[in-house]
Write a protein that holds these residues in place. Structure first.
Motif, PDB file in Angstrom:
ATOM      1  N   GLU A  62     -52.041  72.791  28.523  1.00  0.00           N
ATOM      2  CA  GLU A  62     -51.017  71.954  29.161  1.00  0.00           C
ATOM      3  C   GLU A  62     -50.928  70.587  28.472  1.00  0.00           C
ATOM      4  OE1 GLU A  62     -49.000  73.115  31.135  1.00  0.00           O
ATOM      5  OE2 GLU A  62     -49.877  74.583  32.495  1.00  0.00           O
ATOM      6  N   PRO A  63     -50.517  70.560  27.200  1.00  0.00           N
ATOM      7  CA  PRO A  63     -50.498  69.288  26.461  1.00  0.00           C
ATOM      8  C   PRO A  63     -49.466  68.281  26.964  1.00  0.00           C
ATOM      9  CG  PRO A  63     -49.442  71.025  25.185  1.00  0.00           C
ATOM     10  CD  PRO A  63     -50.089  71.696  26.360  1.00  0.00           C
ATOM     11  N   LYS A  64     -48.492  68.730  27.749  1.00  0.00           N
ATOM     12  CA  LYS A  64     -47.444  67.826  28.239  1.00  0.00           C
ATOM     13  C   LYS A  64     -47.659  67.387  29.686  1.00  0.00           C
ATOM     14  CE  LYS A  64     -43.924  69.800  25.167  1.00  0.00           C
ATOM     15  NZ  LYS A  64     -42.601  70.490  25.106  1.00  0.00           N
ATOM     16  N   LEU A  65     -48.801  67.721  30.262  1.00  0.00           N
ATOM     17  CA  LEU A  65     -49.078  67.338  31.640  1.00  0.00           C
ATOM     18  C   LEU A  65     -49.018  65.822  31.797  1.00  0.00           C
ATOM     19  CD1 LEU A  65     -50.107  67.657  34.548  1.00  0.00           C
ATOM     20  CD2 LEU A  65     -52.434  67.868  33.610  1.00  0.00           C
ATOM     21  N   ALA A  66     -48.265  65.366  32.786  1.00  0.00           N
ATOM     22  CA  ALA A  66     -48.160  63.940  33.099  1.00  0.00           C
ATOM     23  C   ALA A  66     -48.524  63.729  34.562  1.00  0.00           C
ATOM     24  CB  ALA A  66     -46.760  63.430  32.828  1.00  0.00           C
ATOM     25  N   ILE A  67     -49.432  62.808  34.829  1.00  0.00           N
ATOM     26  CA  ILE A  67     -49.828  62.431  36.190  1.00  0.00           C
ATOM     27  C   ILE A  67     -49.575  60.937  36.319  1.00  0.00           C
ATOM     28  CG2 ILE A  67     -51.684  62.357  37.884  1.00  0.00           C
ATOM     29  CD1 ILE A  67     -53.052  64.628  36.333  1.00  0.00           C
ATOM     30  N   THR A  68     -48.623  60.558  37.147  1.00  0.00           N
ATOM     31  CA  THR A  68     -48.227  59.155  37.242  1.00  0.00           C
ATOM     32  C   THR A  68     -48.414  58.630  38.659  1.00  0.00           C
ATOM     33  OG1 THR A  68     -45.915  59.716  37.689  1.00  0.00           O
ATOM     34  CG2 THR A  68     -46.546  59.412  35.385  1.00  0.00           C
TER      35      THR A  68
ATOM     36  N   LYS B 139     -56.405  65.918  32.758  1.00  0.00           N
ATOM     37  CA  LYS B 139     -55.591  66.155  31.561  1.00  0.00           C
ATOM     38  C   LYS B 139     -56.441  66.630  30.393  1.00  0.00           C
ATOM     39  CE  LYS B 139     -53.400  62.137  31.923  1.00  0.00           C
ATOM     40  NZ  LYS B 139     -52.453  61.026  31.635  1.00  0.00           N
ATOM     41  N   ASN B 140     -57.656  66.111  30.278  1.00  0.00           N
ATOM     42  CA  ASN B 140     -58.555  66.565  29.210  1.00  0.00           C
ATOM     43  C   ASN B 140     -58.991  68.010  29.443  1.00  0.00           C
ATOM     44  OD1 ASN B 140     -58.531  64.244  27.645  1.00  0.00           O
ATOM     45  ND2 ASN B 140     -60.267  63.318  28.715  1.00  0.00           N
ATOM     46  N   GLU B 141     -59.224  68.381  30.683  1.00  0.00           N
ATOM     47  CA  GLU B 141     -59.608  69.760  30.989  1.00  0.00           C
ATOM     48  C   GLU B 141     -58.513  70.745  30.588  1.00  0.00           C
ATOM     49  OE1 GLU B 141     -62.346  68.797  34.978  1.00  0.00           O
ATOM     50  OE2 GLU B 141     -60.406  69.791  35.162  1.00  0.00           O
ATOM     51  N   LEU B 142     -57.267  70.317  30.727  1.00  0.00           N
ATOM     52  CA  LEU B 142     -56.136  71.218  30.511  1.00  0.00           C
ATOM     53  C   LEU B 142     -55.385  70.963  29.208  1.00  0.00           C
ATOM     54  CD1 LEU B 142     -54.667  71.145  34.136  1.00  0.00           C
ATOM     55  CD2 LEU B 142     -55.812  73.085  33.055  1.00  0.00           C
TER      56      LEU B 142
ATOM     57  N   LYS C  69     -53.546  82.994  31.931  1.00  0.00           N
ATOM     58  CA  LYS C  69     -53.547  82.026  30.839  1.00  0.00           C
ATOM     59  C   LYS C  69     -54.254  80.722  31.172  1.00  0.00           C
ATOM     60  CE  LYS C  69     -49.243  83.818  28.832  1.00  0.00           C
ATOM     61  NZ  LYS C  69     -47.832  83.509  28.468  1.00  0.00           N
ATOM     62  N   GLY C  70     -54.704  80.559  32.401  1.00  0.00           N
ATOM     63  CA  GLY C  70     -55.387  79.334  32.779  1.00  0.00           C
ATOM     64  C   GLY C  70     -54.484  78.124  32.857  1.00  0.00           C
ATOM     65  N   LEU C  71     -53.208  78.342  33.138  1.00  0.00           N
ATOM     66  CA  LEU C  71     -52.253  77.239  33.210  1.00  0.00           C
ATOM     67  C   LEU C  71     -52.510  76.362  34.434  1.00  0.00           C
ATOM     68  CD1 LEU C  71     -49.048  79.286  32.315  1.00  0.00           C
ATOM     69  CD2 LEU C  71     -50.341  77.780  30.794  1.00  0.00           C
ATOM     70  N   GLY C  72     -52.090  75.118  34.353  1.00  0.00           N
ATOM     71  CA  GLY C  72     -52.268  74.207  35.473  1.00  0.00           C
ATOM     72  C   GLY C  72     -51.361  74.558  36.639  1.00  0.00           C
ATOM     73  N   ASN C  73     -51.878  74.398  37.845  1.00  0.00           N
ATOM     74  CA  ASN C  73     -51.114  74.600  39.069  1.00  0.00           C
ATOM     75  C   ASN C  73     -50.936  73.231  39.724  1.00  0.00           C
ATOM     76  OD1 ASN C  73     -50.786  74.901  42.032  1.00  0.00           O
ATOM     77  ND2 ASN C  73     -50.971  77.094  41.640  1.00  0.00           N
TER      78      ASN C  73
ATOM     79  N   LEU D  10     -46.036  70.431  33.390  1.00  0.00           N
ATOM     80  CA  LEU D  10     -46.770  71.684  33.272  1.00  0.00           C
ATOM     81  C   LEU D  10     -45.858  72.804  32.786  1.00  0.00           C
ATOM     82  CD1 LEU D  10     -48.765  71.440  36.616  1.00  0.00           C
ATOM     83  CD2 LEU D  10     -49.764  71.297  34.331  1.00  0.00           C
ATOM     84  N   ASN D  11     -46.447  73.823  32.189  1.00  0.00           N
ATOM     85  CA  ASN D  11     -45.663  74.930  31.653  1.00  0.00           C
ATOM     86  C   ASN D  11     -45.039  75.784  32.743  1.00  0.00           C
ATOM     87  OD1 ASN D  11     -45.924  74.846  28.701  1.00  0.00           O
ATOM     88  ND2 ASN D  11     -48.106  75.065  29.100  1.00  0.00           N
ATOM     89  N   GLY D  12     -45.756  75.951  33.852  1.00  0.00           N
ATOM     90  CA  GLY D  12     -45.283  76.893  34.852  1.00  0.00           C
ATOM     91  C   GLY D  12     -45.276  78.298  34.282  1.00  0.00           C
ATOM     92  N   GLY D  13     -44.396  79.145  34.807  1.00  0.00           N
ATOM     93  CA  GLY D  13     -44.298  80.506  34.285  1.00  0.00           C
ATOM     94  C   GLY D  13     -44.412  81.538  35.376  1.00  0.00           C
TER      95      GLY D  13
END
Length: 489
Positions: free
Chosen positions: A296-302, A289-292, A223-227, A212-215
């Protein structure tokens, strides 16, 4: 790469920035940078002293012919936010920041850069050591602990400063002049929980959220960034209802003023549910991931199997935790009715820790309206109390009420137009500047804030624009030439 950064123009600013970034300076551990600044002032034979809380004040007489101008207090904070990527090996307590140049930007190698507020500090240092720049009487105020409580500004007593005008150099867009900011309050929820032994036939998984970008939890909140904390809770809540997963631990987010970029959790479930769980987990991860994907194009959920823990959270306490975090507001709460496009009130669910029978959730609530700040804080308190938590408020600080009739603003606006051929944006920001706090003990001081362009503050993507620093420096020097005489309105 430090040598390359030092060679940038204006050299006086970049040299001091490099020197500053060689000194570890985490919030609440500023002893080394305080001493660094005390030694700097002493080396110039300037009046230098430290107040009771650790703020450093350095005074420099006016240059010839400008002795009758008003005293100007130049203010920036010494501490910096410490954030790094998970795969970056770095010790903020012992190492200096590793910088490099990328086209028109200076960046750090996998960590925060410290341009917030190191560029302001470096510019003030350059002014203090210059023998050729014309200026009025100057007073440098280097505050401590801005990033984790603003205790430096809060602890500065009235009667210490001589300045009639305060130039805060902590704004992060070079076409903005800030005349107001948000206040904030920390909301912390804590409780204990019961643990139960893991049963035979169980399997454990580790869930990782990263990329995630954070910030900045103020400047970037719109900006609607992922938390990462909210994403992890969503995954847990869904799967707890569907597959009866049990939580062993959660470690999400870090600093209260940084949007959480990463979270890790250990969960347990019956081995016979493994296949269906893995399949449905991947489906939900893909949905998120599709929502964001735009922001957040680099979001990874493993998801990966891991060693089985001995104990997990009991079902009742787990349900309360997941519902509480799900219900807790995150992001923009209200927009300003008086200033266009300004976030008025927001919350950042910054930290979620679950381990060894203890839960701790940390939020930072901001607002430019104090009553609205407390209203949202009370709403969060009610939410977490329903989840069985004890809730405390701490670290509250006031906002800075905008003054569109400011005398120093009438200097800065036409000066900007004269130098750059366009009008500046006169704004209030959703970040926490120290001006509101300082104004409590110095109510007659005319305050303004500006600075170079810094993107990604409070994250390892932090960067400062080289051409913008040149613009900022030119602007600052020109402003100092036009400071009014004492007694002028």
């Amino acid at each position: 790469m430090s040598a390359e950064v030092r060679a940038l123009e204006p050299k006086a600013v970049w040299k001091n920035f490099a020197d500053l970034n060689a000194v570890p300076r985490p919030s609440k551990k500023e002893e080394r940078v305080i001493q660094f600044m005390m030694d700097f002032g002493a080396s110039l034979n300037l009046e230098t002293f430290k107040d009771a809380v650790g703020n450093v004040i350095i005074r420099k007489p006016a240059t010839s012919g400008m002795e009758d101008r008003k005293w100007v207090t130049l203010q920036s904070h010494l501490d910096m936010v410490h954030q790094k990527n998970n795969d970056t090996v770095f010790d903020f307590n012992t190492q200096g920041i590793e910088m490099y140049i990328d086209k028109d930007w200076v960046k750090a190698n996998g960590t925060t850069l410290g341009a917030d507020n190191g560029m302001g500090v470096a510019a003030i240092m350059a002014l203090l050591e210059s023998k050729t720049i014309p200026h009025p009487p100057l007073e440098a105020l280097f505050t401590i602990d801005e990033e984790t409580g603003m205790t430096g500004a809060m602890g500065l007593e009235g009667g210490v400063l001589k300045g009639e005008i305060l130039l805060n150099l902590d704004t992060e867009e070079d076409d903005e002049i800030d005349i107001g900011c948000a206040g904030g309050i920390d909301v912390t929820a804590e409780r204990s929980y019961s643990e139960v032994l893991v049963q035979n036939g169980a399997i454990a998984f580790k869930i990782n959220i990263k990329g995630l970008n954070g910030g900045h939890s103020g400047m970037d909140i719109h900006k609607g960034l992922g938390n990462a904390n909210k994403i992890m809770n969503r995954l847990m809540h869904y799967n707890a209802e569907k597959y009866s997963i049990r939580i062993a631990s959660i470690d999400g987010g870090s600093l209260r003023n940084a949007i959480p970029r990463e979270s890790t959790a250990i969960i347990v479930l019956d081995d016979n549910q493994k296949k269906n769980f893995e399949s449905n987990f991947e489906l939900l991860a893909t949905v998120i991931k599709n929502e964001l994907k735009v922001v957040e194009p680099k979001l990874a959920i493993t998801l990966e199997t891991t060693d089985l823990p001995e104990k997990v959270m009991n079902e009742e306490d787990q349900g309360k935790l997941l519902k509480g975090v799900y219900a807790a507001h995150n992001g923009v709460y209200a927009m300003s009715a008086s200033i266009s496009d300004l976030v008025e009130t927001s919350n950042n669910v910054a930290r979620v820790m679950v381990k060894d029978g203890k839960i701790k959730i940390g939020c930072l609530t901001r607002s430019s309206v104090d009553s609205a700040k407390m209203d949202l804080a009370e709403a969060l308190k009610a939410t977490f109390e329903l989840a069985g938590c004890d809730v405390t408020f701490s670290g509250t600080y006031p906002g800075w009420n905008p003054n569109p009739d400011s005398a120093i603003l009438k200097v800065l606006k036409p000066k900007y137009e004269e130098l750059f051929g366009e009008k500046p944006r006169v704004v209030a920001c959703h970040a926490g500047l120290e001006c509101g706090i300082l104004g409590q003990n110095y109510p007659d001081m005319d305050m303004i804030s500006f600075g170079p362009t810094i993107h990604g503050a409070h994250s390892p993507d932090e960067r400062v624009q080289i051409s913008s620093v040149q613009k900022f420096w030119k602007y600052l020097l020109s402003i100092l030439e036009d400071i009014p005489e004492k007694g002028d309105a």
